[in-house]
Scaffold this motif. Structure first.
Motif, PDB file in Angstrom:
ATOM      1  N   GLY B 125       0.827  -1.193   0.000  1.00 35.93           N
ATOM      2  CA  GLY B 125       0.000   0.000   0.000  1.00 35.93           C
ATOM      3  C   GLY B 125       0.860   1.241   0.000  1.00 35.93           C
ATOM      4  O   GLY B 125       2.065   1.163   0.227  1.00 35.93           O
ATOM      5  N   ASP B 145      -5.215  -1.337  -8.540  1.00 38.55           N
ATOM      6  CA  ASP B 145      -5.972  -1.633  -7.323  1.00 38.55           C
ATOM      7  C   ASP B 145      -5.055  -1.764  -6.122  1.00 38.55           C
ATOM      8  O   ASP B 145      -5.128  -2.707  -5.354  1.00 38.55           O
ATOM      9  CB  ASP B 145      -6.839  -2.878  -7.513  1.00 38.55           C
ATOM     10  CG  ASP B 145      -6.010  -4.056  -8.011  1.00 38.55           C
ATOM     11  OD1 ASP B 145      -4.793  -3.859  -8.219  1.00 38.55           O
ATOM     12  OD2 ASP B 145      -6.553  -5.147  -8.164  1.00 38.55           O
ATOM     13  N   PRO B 147      -3.983  -0.311  -2.560  1.00 41.40           N
ATOM     14  CA  PRO B 147      -4.556   0.529  -1.504  1.00 41.40           C
ATOM     15  C   PRO B 147      -3.645   1.719  -1.199  1.00 41.40           C
ATOM     16  O   PRO B 147      -2.422   1.590  -1.253  1.00 41.40           O
ATOM     17  CB  PRO B 147      -4.591  -0.410  -0.299  1.00 41.40           C
ATOM     18  CG  PRO B 147      -4.315  -1.774  -0.801  1.00 41.40           C
ATOM     19  CD  PRO B 147      -3.572  -1.631  -2.073  1.00 41.40           C
ATOM     20  N   SER B 163      -9.220   7.612   0.773  1.00 41.87           N
ATOM     21  CA  SER B 163      -8.992   7.610   2.218  1.00 41.87           C
ATOM     22  C   SER B 163      -7.912   8.622   2.547  1.00 41.87           C
ATOM     23  O   SER B 163      -6.888   8.676   1.872  1.00 41.87           O
ATOM     24  CB  SER B 163      -8.550   6.228   2.679  1.00 41.87           C
ATOM     25  OG  SER B 163      -9.605   5.311   2.561  1.00 41.87           O
ATOM     26  N   LEU B 309      -3.982   2.585   6.794  1.00 43.25           N
ATOM     27  CA  LEU B 309      -3.581   1.789   5.638  1.00 43.25           C
ATOM     28  C   LEU B 309      -3.559   0.298   5.988  1.00 43.25           C
ATOM     29  O   LEU B 309      -4.012  -0.550   5.199  1.00 43.25           O
ATOM     30  CB  LEU B 309      -2.209   2.253   5.142  1.00 43.25           C
ATOM     31  CG  LEU B 309      -1.709   1.644   3.844  1.00 43.25           C
ATOM     32  CD1 LEU B 309      -2.758   1.754   2.741  1.00 43.25           C
ATOM     33  CD2 LEU B 309      -0.420   2.317   3.390  1.00 43.25           C
ATOM     34  N   ILE B 312      -7.032  -0.904   5.907  1.00 47.35           N
ATOM     35  CA  ILE B 312      -7.553  -1.047   4.542  1.00 47.35           C
ATOM     36  C   ILE B 312      -6.988  -2.289   3.870  1.00 47.35           C
ATOM     37  O   ILE B 312      -7.695  -3.030   3.186  1.00 47.35           O
ATOM     38  CB  ILE B 312      -7.199   0.206   3.707  1.00 47.35           C
ATOM     39  CG1 ILE B 312      -7.961   1.405   4.253  1.00 47.35           C
ATOM     40  CG2 ILE B 312      -7.516  -0.015   2.235  1.00 47.35           C
ATOM     41  CD1 ILE B 312      -7.597   2.707   3.578  1.00 47.35           C
ATOM     42  N   VAL B 313      -5.702  -2.533   4.094  1.00 50.20           N
ATOM     43  CA  VAL B 313      -5.062  -3.684   3.463  1.00 50.20           C
ATOM     44  C   VAL B 313      -5.643  -5.000   4.006  1.00 50.20           C
ATOM     45  O   VAL B 313      -5.862  -5.952   3.278  1.00 50.20           O
ATOM     46  CB  VAL B 313      -3.536  -3.644   3.699  1.00 50.20           C
ATOM     47  CG1 VAL B 313      -2.891  -4.968   3.329  1.00 50.20           C
ATOM     48  CG2 VAL B 313      -2.914  -2.507   2.918  1.00 50.20           C
ATOM     49  N   THR B 316     -11.692  -4.667   4.376  1.00 50.36           N
ATOM     50  CA  THR B 316     -12.230  -4.205   3.091  1.00 50.36           C
ATOM     51  C   THR B 316     -11.809  -2.770   2.844  1.00 50.36           C
ATOM     52  O   THR B 316     -11.774  -1.958   3.759  1.00 50.36           O
ATOM     53  CB  THR B 316     -13.754  -4.237   3.123  1.00 50.36           C
ATOM     54  OG1 THR B 316     -14.201  -3.236   4.038  1.00 50.36           O
ATOM     55  CG2 THR B 316     -14.259  -5.591   3.568  1.00 50.36           C
ATOM     56  N   PRO B 317     -11.478  -2.462   1.619  1.00 58.77           N
ATOM     57  CA  PRO B 317     -11.069  -1.093   1.306  1.00 58.77           C
ATOM     58  C   PRO B 317     -12.258  -0.111   1.335  1.00 58.77           C
ATOM     59  O   PRO B 317     -12.068   1.077   1.490  1.00 58.77           O
ATOM     60  CB  PRO B 317     -10.494  -1.200  -0.099  1.00 58.77           C
ATOM     61  CG  PRO B 317     -10.965  -2.492  -0.652  1.00 58.77           C
ATOM     62  CD  PRO B 317     -11.357  -3.361   0.489  1.00 58.77           C
ATOM     63  N   GLU B 318     -13.450  -0.642   1.224  1.00 57.22           N
ATOM     64  CA  GLU B 318     -14.628   0.241   1.215  1.00 57.22           C
ATOM     65  C   GLU B 318     -15.251   0.297   2.593  1.00 57.22           C
ATOM     66  O   GLU B 318     -15.275  -0.715   3.290  1.00 57.22           O
ATOM     67  CB  GLU B 318     -15.675  -0.294   0.220  1.00 57.22           C
ATOM     68  CG  GLU B 318     -15.155  -0.492  -1.184  1.00 57.22           C
ATOM     69  CD  GLU B 318     -14.816   0.817  -1.872  1.00 57.22           C
ATOM     70  OE1 GLU B 318     -15.333   1.867  -1.426  1.00 57.22           O
ATOM     71  OE2 GLU B 318     -14.052   0.801  -2.840  1.00 57.22           O
ATOM     72  N   ALA B 320     -14.156   4.480   1.932  1.00 53.55           N
ATOM     73  CA  ALA B 320     -12.941   5.257   2.188  1.00 53.55           C
ATOM     74  C   ALA B 320     -12.990   5.856   3.593  1.00 53.55           C
ATOM     75  O   ALA B 320     -14.046   6.270   4.061  1.00 53.55           O
ATOM     76  CB  ALA B 320     -12.795   6.362   1.151  1.00 53.55           C
TER      77      ALA B 320
END
Lengths: 339, 339
Positions: B125, B145, B147, B163, B309, B312-313, B316-318, B320
């Motif tokens: 990321g 894609d 992150p 984010s 980060l 997110i990694v 889920t990334p969603e 933001a």
DNA sequence: CAAGAATTTGAGAGCGCTCCCATATTCTTG
DNA sequence: CAAGAATATGGGAGCGCTCTCAAATTCTTG
């Protein structure tokens, strides 16, 4: 977009995995037509080899560690370090290496992280910025067989075995001090630093210059500071009572602090006291008055550290490389030579 | 010393590769006695898992990229960035991540290196320090894609999808300007910056503060600078002819440059012109006069960027994540409130 | 143009881990 | 204490490369 593999690139180009690998790694003995075809496919697909797989198979990561040991403490009080980092980053970019950053604020942090980085194979080599006299980090690192170069001269006791890139601190200080002597100043002070080889070398250059011109060093005119502006300010305050005519500061940050201290006492630079710095940071030229200083080639230092390390990693580590870069005196208004 | 493998650790401990792997990765369902035995062997041997093999098998490198796009140019003119880097490095150390440093000086360098880092799997990321209004880098990165979190608010047009970790620039500027108004100053100038969201937000806060207290903003008292001390010096010089009673500088470096310009004109801070900065860099407290400024929590910013980060990694990334940290006004002598 | 030398290409093994599935062991509970 | 459930452990496959060795192709040259 899905990531492709060597095998798939080969399929598209109608060759085997091995041939694609050869193209990527610039091996000889590939027919030009084939090489061309493979290169086209790589370009079109935007293929990038998976770095983990590469590292695993070749035991080379193309990552260097950039280490600032905990002993430097809040290293960034001196603007020198950010510039070094910038230079190293740039050099790594050019050579397709990735610089991993390892700043340590405490010995515990250093202990924990360094264990991981030396033993995990993540890193091919280290660039260590540490010219402190007592570096436990360096002696620890020497026990592992991980290549490293140091920025700054190590203490004489083990300098022979360690590869390093340094600037000629002694010659620089010699130039600076000689400059002051030649301008007619006699009561010349020094704002020195402790526990680091750069400071020791600058001190030596300062003393040689005075001695060579028949002046004695008045120890009352030598004050110890750290490398920060605030440190320079304080040290200069104590020095002011001794009424120096000129002062050589071991860094630009120190020099700027000294200028501020002189001003606060209602005196002027260079009319009442001349000031010379060391480093030629960007802010030296913009300072008021513009600072006479010794320019050290930070970019070249970083570049050579990276290139030396690459050389050590790729060829034989022996013998240790020792590089000392020349410096030059940059004369501006603060020393009273120009206005 | 030869590097050991999982298999060998297992042999020594009398268990299989898999069990050792489980111990290392903290899996449940291992008998306490066995776990203990394996941990002892690991400790005694100083074993560290090979990171390339780990990455390859798990497709996770535990490396983050710390990116400063080329548009920032010589980013280190502003001492803010070294501090952010330091904070991120520290946070990565704590969480067993390695920060890879990617500073770009030119668009070409950016292009070449970013291609490699996004597609090679080297990096899990990115942390991007870029609050510039036009960041081609960010829009490019969004196509892959990978992150990332940004430090500083992105432009409103795509802030929702990105984010980020930011500080409350508007509130901070509001505090600073209100402080000046309350002290009775009326001709209040601003040394602003351009093309970055932090600057835009600080400008908005400044204007709101004046408006809320029934003052009009005199556009002739607003000058644009870059984030450097030299920029502040120049901008203040042009502002001086308009005879402001007080000035809000969008950074401490700018404020320090302004102080220098005011002094050079033979005026005093805060008696003739009051100055307020933004950031509360270490040098703000040591400045002369000590600088009234808005303290932003740089360490927390870095820490939260890293932790966000990681989150997110791993999950889920969603959606933001948007984090905005509070700031506080630090009152010192330069605004004339204390002496 | 055949035979040997030189060049080019492909396939297998292996780098050291993780992950999944199968097997072995231990724990329950009637 | 037997039988089923739960838990603990081992082994195989595979991640995507590199490197070695063998096979295939091309180039020489008498």
């Amino acid at each position: 977009m899905k990531r492709l593999t060597l095998e798939e690139i080969g399929q598209i180009a109608g060759v085997s995995r091995s041939t694609v690998s050869r193209v990527i790694n610039d091996h000889p003995n590939i027919r030009p037509a084939v090489r061309q075809r493979v290169e086209d496919v790589i370009r079109q697909t935007g293929y990038q080899p998976n770095s983990a797989a590469r590292s695993l198979a070749s035991s080379q990561s193309r990552v260097f560690g950039l280490v600032m040991p905990s002993i430097l403490q809040s290293a960034f009080a001196d603007p020198y370090y950010p510039l070094v980092i910038q230079a190293i980053s740039h050099a790594c970019n050019q050579h397709d290496y990735t610089p991993g950053l390892f700043l340590f604020q405490t010995p515990e942090e250093e202990e924990k992280v360094s264990q991981r980085i030396v033993a995990s194979g993540l890193i091919d080599g280290l660039i260590i910025t540490a010219d402190t006299i007592n570096s436990t980090f360096v002696s620890k690192i020497q026990q592992y067989d991980i290549p490293f170069v140091q920025i700054g001269r190590p203490p004489a006791s083990n300098a022979a075995a360690i590869s390093y890139v340094d600037v000629d601190n002694e010659a620089g200080a010699y130039l600076a001090a000689s400059h002051l002597v030649q301008l007619g100043y006699r009561r010349i002070g020094q704002l020195a630093t402790a526990h680091n080889t750069a400071g020791a070398d600058r001190d030596a250059g300062f003393r040689h210059a005075l001695a060579d011109r028949g002046l004695e060093v008045d120890e009352a005119l030598v004050k110890v500071s750290d490398f920060s502006e605030a440190g320079g300010y304080q040290a200069m305050q104590t020095l002011l009572s001794r009424q120096p005519e000129a002062v050589f500061a071991q860094s630009d940050a120190i020099a700027l602090g000294a200028v501020r201290a002189i001003r606060d006492r209602g005196l002027n630079v260079p009319q009442d006291i001349a000031v010379v710095g060391f480093d030629d940071m960007p802010l030296a030229a913009n300072a008021d008055p513009p600072l006479t200083t010794v320019r050290q080639p930070i970019n070249r230092t970083g570049m050579l550290a990276v290139e030396t390390l690459i050389d050590i990693v790729r060829t034989t580590p022996e013998p240790a490389r020792h590089i000392v870069l020349p410096v030059e005196l940059v004369i501006r208004a603060s020393s009273g030579a120009v206005n």
